[in-house]
Design an enzyme around this catalytic site. Structure first.
Site, PDB file in Angstrom:
ATOM      1  N   CYS A 132       0.724  -1.345   0.043  1.00  0.00           N
ATOM      2  CA  CYS A 132      -0.146  -0.015   0.042  1.00  0.00           C
ATOM      3  C   CYS A 132       0.803   1.217  -0.110  1.00  0.00           C
ATOM      4  O   CYS A 132       1.442   1.567   1.096  1.00  0.00           O
ATOM      5  CB  CYS A 132      -0.879  -0.082   1.154  1.00  0.00           C
ATOM      6  SG  CYS A 132      -2.058   1.269   1.464  1.00  0.00           S
ATOM      7  N   CYS A 135      -0.316   4.056   2.240  1.00  0.00           N
ATOM      8  CA  CYS A 135      -0.270   3.906   3.701  1.00  0.00           C
ATOM      9  C   CYS A 135       1.256   4.049   3.986  1.00  0.00           C
ATOM     10  O   CYS A 135       1.500   4.776   5.083  1.00  0.00           O
ATOM     11  CB  CYS A 135      -0.546   2.540   4.067  1.00  0.00           C
ATOM     12  SG  CYS A 135      -1.909   1.825   3.099  1.00  0.00           S
ATOM     13  N   ASP A 136       2.014   3.601   3.115  1.00  0.00           N
ATOM     14  CA  ASP A 136       3.672   3.512   3.711  1.00  0.00           C
ATOM     15  C   ASP A 136       4.510   4.527   3.066  1.00  0.00           C
ATOM     16  O   ASP A 136       5.658   4.586   3.490  1.00  0.00           O
ATOM     17  CB  ASP A 136       4.142   2.012   3.621  1.00  0.00           C
ATOM     18  CG  ASP A 136       3.221   1.224   4.632  1.00  0.00           C
ATOM     19  OD1 ASP A 136       2.500   1.677   5.599  1.00  0.00           O
ATOM     20  OD2 ASP A 136       3.131  -0.043   4.285  1.00  0.00           O
TER      21      ASP A 136
END
Ligand SMILES: Cc1cc2nc3c(=O)[nH]c(=O)nc-3n(C[C@H](O)[C@H](O)[C@H](O)COP(=O)(O)OP(=O)(O)OC[C@H]3O[C@@H](n4cnc5c(N)ncnc54)[C@H](O)[C@@H]3O)c2cc1C
Length: 394
Positions: A132, A135-136
């Site tokens: 992701c 997200c990261d």
């Protein structure tokens, strides 16, 4: 058989938010989860985009969702749902621990990311291995990373990640990307992206975290190593909807189609979270879907209960069915109500468009005045004008 108002399948962010909203709307809620509560959140070391909590561990956020749902007395049961069947008005949920009947169901069984399956991948998820970018990505400011894949997700996310990383190796097993032309040309013209053609990842390596990947050229068999601190894998994502494949309308890939209230093609069955067809699969969007689905389910259940008690249970009922999607019919309801009042008659007004299932069940085609005795239609009179209504009401 056990009978519940709302059954939710899956206790990830979508399912648990639906349980919170469902309980607050006064529904009896049963949440079925085959594994740990929290869903994919459990795979996330640290979350940095849940509003109001700049840094929170995945496990802590998942536990907070669960505790919130439990504090409102939602029931969470460990059970794997095998299928959902329509039995007349009722939805039957078949699990490995028995069957439950529900007025409404929310499908919130999430999605699974396809993994590479190479050595070193599984144990470094959340420690340099990610599925992701949103997200990261911010964790890799100024670092060298690799993206694996050749479809639109891989190519687009590689471009997105150049907003953080100093260099992005785009590793693909073929000599051209599958992604669409515009995405490919954006990626290839970006100086931070280095395509690595005809290559597969053999091993993800490092001391606990990711420090390098070992890649193999599939044409020459040559092995080489890339010094990266992150590996983003985009080789596909699939909905975890095996148990519901033929129940509701979905895309070819199996993503469930819903309207804006999260209702699927089947009345009273809603879907929320990653299992849905949508663009952004995140905790915040899963939670938002869960809230909308629970409110949709609550409105549906209350309407069904009201219709049953107002239409089907009394000794005798006269009802005017109209279609709320038709402005002329909607206007006729005002006149019908006025005529009924003048004649001292009780007239139930039912929007046949909103209550399509009940309308179909009774065989009514709006606009009509219907007389029912103990739930059975004894007279159905089509009406086109106020004069028709007046004549029918006697
Ligand atoms: C490694 C990783 C990192 C991520 N990082 C972030 C991040 O930082 N920020 C962010 O916003 N998002 C992040 N995401 C995405 C986010 O976790 C998901 O978008 C979100 O969890 C989706 O919630 P959901 O409730 O729809 O599904 P899920 O979280 O997938 O939950 C679905 C639940 O349903 C259960 N289930 C499935 N089938 C059945 C069945 N038949 N019977 C019973 N139970 C069933 C599953 O066991 C699971 O618990 C990340 C995802 C991954 C994989």
């Amino acid at each position: 058989m056990e009978q519940r108002e709302l059954v939710i399948v899956g206790a990830g962010p979508a399912g648990m938010t639906a349980a919170i909203y469902g309980r607050r709307a006064g529904l009896d809620v049963l949440l079925l989860e085959r594994g740990l509560t929290g869903g994919q959140v459990n795979l996330t070391e640290e979350i940095e985009n849940w509003p109001g909590a700049p840094r929170v561990s995945g496990a802590d956020l998942g536990n907070a969702f669960r505790d919130h749902a439990l504090s409102l007395e939602a029931e969470i049961r460990v059970a794997e749902v095998k299928k959902v069947e329509l039995r007349g008005e009722v939805k039957a949920i078949v699990t490995d621990k028995g069957e439950v009947e529900a007025e409404a169901v929310i499908l919130a069984m999430g999605a699974v990311y396809r993994s590479l399956g190479c050595v070193g991948e599984e144990e470094r998820v959340g420690r340099g291995v990610s599925y992701c970018a949103v997200c990261d990505g911010p964790l890799y400011e100024g670092e060298e990373i690799a993206v694996v894949g050749g479809g639109n997700s891989a190519v687009e996310e590689a471009v997105y990640l150049t907003g953080f990383a100093s260099k992005v190796y785009l590793v693909h097993r073929r000599d051209e990307f599958r992604a669409d032309r515009a995405a490919v040309s954006r990626a290839l013209s970006n100086p931070k992206i280095v395509p690595v053609w005809d290559s597969v990842v053999e091993k993800i390596d490092g001391d606990g975290v990711v420090e390098k990947i070992l890649i193999k050229n599939v044409k020459t068999g040559k092995l080489s190593s890339l010094p990266v601190t992150g590996v983003f894998i985009f080789v596909g994502q699939a909905p975890a909807n095996g148990a519901f494949k033929d129940l509701v309308k979905a895309t070819e890939e199996g993503w469930v189609l819903t309207d804006e209230n999260m209702e699927t093609s089947v009345e009273g069955i809603f879907a929320a979270g990653d299992a849905r067809f949508k663009r952004l699969r995140q905790i915040v969007t899963a939670a938002a879907d869960g809230a909308a689905a629970a409110m949709g389910a609550s409105a549906y259940i209350k309407e069904q209960l009201h219709l049953r008690s107002a239409l089907l249970e009394p000794e005798s009922v006269t009802a005017f069915f109209y279609s709320g999607a038709d402005a002329d019919q909607a206007r006729l309801t005002d006149e019908a109500e006025k005529i009924a009042r003048e004649k001292g008659r009780d007239l139930l007004i039912i929007d046949g468009y909103k209550n399509a299932r009940m309308t179909r069940k009774l065989g009514v085609s709006p606009p009509s005045v219907i007389e029912l005795r103990k739930g059975a239609v004894v007279r159905a009179t089509p009406v086109a004008s106020a004069a028709d209504v007046a004549k029918t009401l006697g």
